[in-house]
Enzyme design. Structure first.
Site, short mmCIF file in Angstrom:
data_model
loop_
_atom_site.label_atom_id
_atom_site.label_comp_id
_atom_site.label_asym_id
_atom_site.label_seq_id
_atom_site.Cartn_x
_atom_site.Cartn_y
_atom_site.Cartn_z
N ASP A 79 0.83 -1.21 0.00
CA ASP A 79 0.00 0.00 0.00
C ASP A 79 0.86 1.25 0.00
O ASP A 79 1.72 1.45 0.88
CB ASP A 79 -0.90 0.03 1.23
CG ASP A 79 -1.88 -1.13 1.28
OD1 ASP A 79 -1.86 -1.98 0.37
OD2 ASP A 79 -2.67 -1.19 2.24
N GLU A 136 -11.66 -0.69 0.76
CA GLU A 136 -10.35 -0.32 1.29
C GLU A 136 -9.82 0.98 0.69
O GLU A 136 -10.08 1.31 -0.47
CB GLU A 136 -9.34 -1.44 1.02
CG GLU A 136 -9.67 -2.73 1.76
CD GLU A 136 -8.47 -3.63 1.90
OE1 GLU A 136 -7.82 -3.55 2.95
OE2 GLU A 136 -8.19 -4.40 0.97
#
Length: 452
Positions: free
Chosen positions: A52, A271
């Protein structure tokens, strides 16, 4: 007010819903499937698992530069770890670059963060002061690994540039931003689903209203007699995009507001929600997994998007279903966790290179492989940056840039935008081999490209 599945208005919560009828239209198209990815040579983050990732931005959302450097923040772990265990030791590191192609690892951001490890967030520089938002995962004083989630911020850091690069000089202060209220946002004790979420804080100052906001991922409490036709199995899928507001504009002081979008009966996990505002509209993007869609729905590990005329909504799914980027059917888990940002007339999308050379029906099958094979098939670095054309409620992939290529809007992109022909096997049976017709742009891969 909400909407029924046919689009008519009805009484309901003051936020938007991603409905089952909309999500039922999810299918790979030539306009949404990213090309097959190969490992980069060389890997700028050799020796690390990198996943990420987000850019350092200014208060008004532009890509920030510090002494001509742009800065990326990423979740990282040592590359000798089994990839599936990386989340248990994740820490945020920063990388800096002058040209958006060659990157230097600046090292860990925090030495004293809250929790047992850090999960995703965002980063703001305001008059030289850094605010790094993150998810404090686990309780620092717990004897074993725990899975609580607290949106948090570290502030007090500053970058210092020299001939040797970009150093981070700081004495950080850390604060938990807020806790779930049990009314709009499910607490861990209320959760009945397979995954609980209260994480991924994303700073956004609304350019139209000046309101200082923070988006985050959460779950919506659902009563037993509410939604999903009373089906308890579908009720467990209750993801939402939360909203907090700072009335004073202070980046450390927040008050919860109702969510701006929920996916009850559709998806459990929305997300890394974030918004871009390129043309006076609000484009809300989330990443989600194949396995987090409710029973009866079929989705992919992909980037999903929605558009509205204000931050609060009402949001309409892009491309009718919400699907913006999907991996090819031949490599359904090759990339994940995308971050979009505007670049002139386009949207650029940065993601990470996940499990490639793997076409299983579920990532659970990864654990059946030998340990060397699990490591070999995990990318653990940034994927090629995707160029996305966007107009109102339609998107199309224009092409890709290189792994780790992150240009700022002042830097032109190659013209014309090109992408390799799409392998017909990239579209599984039942997928539609072309996107919406009548789209005003030219130069996109369409039906004839797929058939060839």
């Amino acid at each position: 007010m909400g909407h029924d599945e046919d689009g008519s208005r009805r009484e309901g919560p003051p936020w938007s819903r991603w409905t089952e009828g909309q999500a039922a239209g999810i299918g790979r198209t030539a306009d949404t499937v990213v090309p097959k990815i190969e490992p980069p040579e060389p890997d700028p983050a050799d020796g690390l698992h990198v996943w990420d990732t987000w850019l350092l931005r200014t208060r008004t959302g532009e890509v920030a530069t510090v002494a001509d450097y742009r800065v990326l923040f990423s979740l990282t772990a040592p590359a000798d770890l089994l990839p599936g265990t990386r989340h248990d030791v994740a820490e945020i590191r920063y990388f800096y670059s002058r040209d958006g192609r060659e990157w230097t690892d600046g090292g860990p951001v925090f030495a004293d963060a809250l929790g047992q490890r850090q999960w995703a967030g965002s980063a703001l520089v305001d008059d030289g002061d850094l605010y790094v938002y993150y998810t404090a995962a686990g309780e620092a004083d717990a004897p074993e690994l725990s899975y609580t989630q607290h949106p948090a911020v570290g502030h007090g850091g500053r970058f210092s540039a020299s001939e040797d690069g970009l150093a981070l000089e700081s004495t950080w202060s850390h604060e938990v931003l807020f806790e779930p209220d049990g009314e709009h946002y499910e607490t861990a004790d209320q959760s009945e689903g397979m995954i609980y979420t209260f994480r991924d804080p994303w700073f956004f100052e609304d350019p139209e209203t000046g309101r200082t906001c923070l988006l985050f991922e959460a779950n919506t409490p659902v009563r037993e007699d509410d939604r999903c036709d009373g089906d308890p199995a579908r009720r467990e899928f209750n993801g939402c995009v939360g909203l907090a507001v700072s009335p004073s504009g202070d980046p450390t002081e927040w008050e919860l507001r109702p969510p701006i979008l929920d996916a009850v009966c559709v998806n459990q996990e929305l997300e890394r929600p974030h918004v871009v505002h390129p043309d006076g509209r609000y484009y809300l993007f989330v990443s989600s997994h194949m396995h987090t869609f409710a029973p009866g729905l079929e989705g992919y590990d992909g980037l999903y998007g929605f558009v509205a005329d204000s931050l609060d909504g009402e949001y309409r799914p892009l491309n009718g279903s919400g699907l913006v980027l999907a991996n090819p059917a031949t490599a359904p888990f090759q990339a994940y966790s995308w971050m979009a940002y505007p670049h002139r007339e386009e949207i650029l999308v940065v993601g990470f290179f996940n499990y490639f050379d793997f076409a299983g029906d579920s990532l659970d099958a990864i654990s059946e492989l030998s340990l060397p094979e699990q490591r070999r098939r995990f990318g653990g670095t940034l994927a090629p940056t995707v160029r996305l054309g966007i107009e109102r409620d339609r998107t199309r992939i224009l092409g890709t840039l290189a792994h780790w290529e992150v240009p700022t809007p002042v830097e032109p992109l190659p013209e014309p935008a090109t992408r390799p022909p799409l392998d017909p096997d990239a579209l599984a049976d039942g997928d539609e081999p072309a996107g919406p017709h009548g789209y005003p742009f030219g130069g996109y891969a369409g039906r004839d490209t797929v058939e060839k």
